[in-house]
Structures are given as structure tokens and as C-alpha cells.
Design a protein around this motif. Structure first.
Motif, PDB file in Angstrom:
ATOM      1  N   LEU A  88       0.921  -1.292  -0.319  1.00  0.00           N
ATOM      2  CA  LEU A  88      -0.178   0.044   0.038  1.00  0.00           C
ATOM      3  C   LEU A  88       0.735   1.277   0.103  1.00  0.00           C
ATOM      4  O   LEU A  88       0.613   2.200  -0.716  1.00  0.00           O
ATOM      5  N   ILE A  89       1.915   1.234   0.967  1.00  0.00           N
ATOM      6  CA  ILE A  89       2.749   2.548   0.990  1.00  0.00           C
ATOM      7  C   ILE A  89       3.560   2.600  -0.246  1.00  0.00           C
ATOM      8  O   ILE A  89       3.462   3.815  -0.839  1.00  0.00           O
ATOM      9  N   GLU A  90       3.992   1.714  -0.723  1.00  0.00           N
ATOM     10  CA  GLU A  90       4.680   1.807  -1.971  1.00  0.00           C
ATOM     11  C   GLU A  90       3.759   2.323  -3.139  1.00  0.00           C
ATOM     12  O   GLU A  90       4.316   3.162  -4.054  1.00  0.00           O
ATOM     13  N   LEU A  91       2.466   1.891  -3.297  1.00  0.00           N
ATOM     14  CA  LEU A  91       1.790   2.138  -4.451  1.00  0.00           C
ATOM     15  C   LEU A  91       1.315   3.608  -4.306  1.00  0.00           C
ATOM     16  O   LEU A  91       1.155   4.449  -4.998  1.00  0.00           O
ATOM     17  N   ALA A  92       0.810   3.844  -2.850  1.00  0.00           N
ATOM     18  CA  ALA A  92       0.563   5.341  -2.640  1.00  0.00           C
ATOM     19  C   ALA A  92       1.624   6.275  -3.168  1.00  0.00           C
ATOM     20  O   ALA A  92       1.382   7.323  -3.661  1.00  0.00           O
ATOM     21  N   ALA A 147      -6.069  -0.611 -14.195  1.00  0.00           N
ATOM     22  CA  ALA A 147      -5.108   0.160 -13.716  1.00  0.00           C
ATOM     23  C   ALA A 147      -5.954   1.523 -13.166  1.00  0.00           C
ATOM     24  O   ALA A 147      -5.389   2.050 -12.294  1.00  0.00           O
ATOM     25  N   ASP A 148      -6.868   1.992 -14.020  1.00  0.00           N
ATOM     26  CA  ASP A 148      -7.468   3.290 -13.839  1.00  0.00           C
ATOM     27  C   ASP A 148      -8.145   2.790 -12.277  1.00  0.00           C
ATOM     28  O   ASP A 148      -8.275   3.813 -11.540  1.00  0.00           O
ATOM     29  N   GLY A 149      -8.658   1.871 -12.386  1.00  0.00           N
ATOM     30  CA  GLY A 149      -9.574   1.531 -11.019  1.00  0.00           C
ATOM     31  C   GLY A 149      -8.585   1.414  -9.943  1.00  0.00           C
ATOM     32  O   GLY A 149      -9.003   1.790  -8.758  1.00  0.00           O
ATOM     33  N   LEU A 150      -7.431   0.694 -10.224  1.00  0.00           N
ATOM     34  CA  LEU A 150      -6.498   0.591  -8.983  1.00  0.00           C
ATOM     35  C   LEU A 150      -5.992   1.848  -8.769  1.00  0.00           C
ATOM     36  O   LEU A 150      -5.748   2.230  -7.333  1.00  0.00           O
ATOM     37  N   ARG A 151      -5.724   2.767  -9.746  1.00  0.00           N
ATOM     38  CA  ARG A 151      -5.316   4.242  -9.212  1.00  0.00           C
ATOM     39  C   ARG A 151      -6.489   4.893  -8.441  1.00  0.00           C
ATOM     40  O   ARG A 151      -5.823   5.542  -7.527  1.00  0.00           O
ATOM     41  N   ALA A 152      -7.458   4.811  -8.804  1.00  0.00           N
ATOM     42  CA  ALA A 152      -8.490   5.541  -8.028  1.00  0.00           C
ATOM     43  C   ALA A 152      -8.787   4.812  -6.405  1.00  0.00           C
ATOM     44  O   ALA A 152      -8.974   5.625  -5.532  1.00  0.00           O
ATOM     45  N   ALA A 153      -8.508   3.615  -6.315  1.00  0.00           N
ATOM     46  CA  ALA A 153      -8.564   3.004  -5.222  1.00  0.00           C
ATOM     47  C   ALA A 153      -7.356   3.450  -4.439  1.00  0.00           C
ATOM     48  O   ALA A 153      -7.405   3.715  -3.056  1.00  0.00           O
ATOM     49  N   VAL A 182      -5.823   6.169  -4.636  1.00  0.00           N
ATOM     50  CA  VAL A 182      -6.207   7.703  -4.085  1.00  0.00           C
ATOM     51  C   VAL A 182      -7.046   7.517  -2.940  1.00  0.00           C
ATOM     52  O   VAL A 182      -6.797   8.228  -1.954  1.00  0.00           O
ATOM     53  N   ARG A 183      -7.985   6.746  -3.221  1.00  0.00           N
ATOM     54  CA  ARG A 183      -9.023   6.512  -1.995  1.00  0.00           C
ATOM     55  C   ARG A 183      -8.440   6.218  -0.694  1.00  0.00           C
ATOM     56  O   ARG A 183      -8.810   6.940   0.466  1.00  0.00           O
ATOM     57  N   ILE A 184      -7.619   5.314  -0.555  1.00  0.00           N
ATOM     58  CA  ILE A 184      -6.907   4.834   0.787  1.00  0.00           C
ATOM     59  C   ILE A 184      -5.975   5.449   1.336  1.00  0.00           C
ATOM     60  O   ILE A 184      -5.736   5.761   2.431  1.00  0.00           O
ATOM     61  N   THR A 185      -5.288   6.340   0.189  1.00  0.00           N
ATOM     62  CA  THR A 185      -4.258   7.603   0.510  1.00  0.00           C
ATOM     63  C   THR A 185      -4.924   8.474   1.645  1.00  0.00           C
ATOM     64  O   THR A 185      -4.354   8.913   2.422  1.00  0.00           O
ATOM     65  N   ALA A 186      -6.371   8.707   1.614  1.00  0.00           N
ATOM     66  CA  ALA A 186      -6.751   9.548   2.442  1.00  0.00           C
ATOM     67  C   ALA A 186      -6.815   9.034   3.910  1.00  0.00           C
ATOM     68  O   ALA A 186      -6.535   9.738   4.940  1.00  0.00           O
ATOM     69  N   VAL A 187      -6.769   7.673   4.080  1.00  0.00           N
ATOM     70  CA  VAL A 187      -6.585   7.252   5.493  1.00  0.00           C
ATOM     71  C   VAL A 187      -4.972   7.323   5.868  1.00  0.00           C
ATOM     72  O   VAL A 187      -4.886   7.686   6.980  1.00  0.00           O
ATOM     73  N   LEU A 188      -4.199   6.984   4.940  1.00  0.00           N
ATOM     74  CA  LEU A 188      -2.758   7.202   5.119  1.00  0.00           C
ATOM     75  C   LEU A 188      -2.390   8.708   5.853  1.00  0.00           C
ATOM     76  O   LEU A 188      -1.277   8.884   6.373  1.00  0.00           O
ATOM     77  N   THR A 189      -3.164   9.505   5.444  1.00  0.00           N
ATOM     78  CA  THR A 189      -2.776  11.014   5.900  1.00  0.00           C
ATOM     79  C   THR A 189      -3.663  11.438   6.940  1.00  0.00           C
ATOM     80  O   THR A 189      -3.430  12.757   7.397  1.00  0.00           O
ATOM     81  N   GLU A 190      -4.539  10.743   7.413  1.00  0.00           N
ATOM     82  CA  GLU A 190      -5.380  10.871   8.481  1.00  0.00           C
ATOM     83  C   GLU A 190      -4.656  10.874   9.994  1.00  0.00           C
ATOM     84  O   GLU A 190      -3.845  10.016  10.077  1.00  0.00           O
ATOM     85  N   THR A 191      -4.848  11.722  10.563  1.00  0.00           N
ATOM     86  CA  THR A 191      -4.347  11.871  11.935  1.00  0.00           C
ATOM     87  C   THR A 191      -4.841  11.433  13.388  1.00  0.00           C
ATOM     88  O   THR A 191      -4.467  11.131  14.309  1.00  0.00           O
ATOM     89  N   ASP A 192      -6.353  11.305  13.021  1.00  0.00           N
ATOM     90  CA  ASP A 192      -6.980  11.110  14.239  1.00  0.00           C
ATOM     91  C   ASP A 192      -7.598   9.601  14.095  1.00  0.00           C
ATOM     92  O   ASP A 192      -7.864   9.277  13.131  1.00  0.00           O
TER      93      ASP A 192
END
Length: 185
Positions: A12-16, A54-60, A62-72
């Protein structure tokens, strides 16, 4: 074959980070990254992994990256639960292509790449959150860096993606303090 099993949080981290660096990351780059993380090259070629996949994976990503930047932690947990529910995630043990037994979490063998990635990534982050009792991932605190990272465990919270960024920021803070001392120019 992966020697130590699958590491979905590291994948996840590498793809994000790759998608953040190149928002138009091509299908071939996705395939190379996924192969490095134990996916079968045959599953990532031709119609098995299309440009639409690949387009669907790219969108996924981006979506999970929102969790990776969440601090709460509470907001992160809520978002992870929402993702797992939306994916219809069902955990199951799987062994294929010479790999050891490992956890799959998705709708089943017919799940698409995006669905599989969101479900497995959300589960990996949920496991980390429950293991450590706090968010153990994040975005580098260095203003010169936007890399995402995974924490090392239950110790003190990590703020930087690498020792290089941490050292650079400590040196910069030291120099600012020195310049601010009376009698220094």
C-alpha cells in the motif's frame, strides 16, 4: 514467490507513494510494483490487468491514501470500517502460485483489482491500528517531503519517513535556534 509472505501494508505505501509521485502512473508501472509484492506476472499481463483495471486501481490508491494522511485514530477507524463494508470484505486463507498460506479479503476469486486492493489495504491498516492502539502510519513531517510511511511498532510515534528527513529537520532546527541566539547574525 515472496519469501516472508505478503506484506499488504508495505505494498500500500509503495503504491500510494508511486501514485502521489505520478498521478498518471501507467499500467506497466503498476504491474511492476505488484509483481515486486508477490503478484503473478501472468496475472498482470494482457487482458488480466487492463488499462481499465489500472485506472480502477489508481482510484483505489487515491481513496485509501486519505486514510494514510489521517491523524485522528477515530476518523481513520471509521473510514476503514466504511471501506471494508463497501468492499463486501470476507476474509479467507488462500494458497496459490507457490505462495504460503496468506489472508485474502475481498468478494472472492472474481473480485476486481481495485476491490481487492481497497479491501486488503483497509484490513492491513485496521490490523495496525488495532495492534498499536494508534495510527502507526503517516505523511513525513518534513516540509520538503511528502512521502508516506509505516511506523515501526508500538514505540513512540514516528514523524518522518526516513532518518535522512529526520536528521535534515533536526539540523535545520538547530541552525534556526543558533541564528536566533542574541549576538548571532
Amino acid at each position: 514467490m515472496t519469501e516472508h509472505g505478503f506484506r499488504p501494508a508495505e505494498r500500500l505505501i509503495e503504491l500510494a507513494n508511486a501514485v502521489r509521485a505520478d498521478p498518471g502512473l501507467p499500467r506497466e508501472a503498476f504491474a511492476a510494483l505488484l509483481t515486486r509484492h508477490g503478484e503473478s506476472p501472468a496475472d498482470l499481463s494482457g487482458p488480466a490487468f487492463s488499462a481499465a483495471d489500472a485506472d480502477g486501481l489508481r482510484a483505489a490508491v487515491v481513496r485509501i491514501t486519505a486514510v494514510l494522511t489521517e491523524t485522528d485514530a477515530d476518523r481513520a477507524a471509521h473510514t476503514l470500517n466504511t471501506l471494508l463494508a463497501e468492499c463486501g470484505a470476507r476474509p479467507r486463507l488462500s494458497r496459490h502460485d507457490g505462495h504460503a498460506w496468506h489472508l485474502h479479503i475481498d468478494r472472492g476469486e472474481g473480485a476486481g483489482w481495485a476491490d481487492w486492493f481497497l479491501a486488503s489495504s483497509a484490513l492491513a491498516l485496521a490490523q495496525l491500528l488495532s495492534e498499536h492502539g494508534r495510527i502507526s502510519w503517516g505523511e513525513c513531517a518534513s516540509p520538503r517531503c511528502t512521502a508516506l510511511y509505516l511506523g515501526n511498532g508500538p514505540g513512540s510515534a514516528r514523524r518522518y519517513c526516513s532518518t535522512t528527513c529526520a536528521s535534515r529537520e533536526r539540523v535545520a532546527a538547530h541552525r534556526r535556534r543558533r541564528r536566533a541566539e542574541p549576538g548571532r547574525t
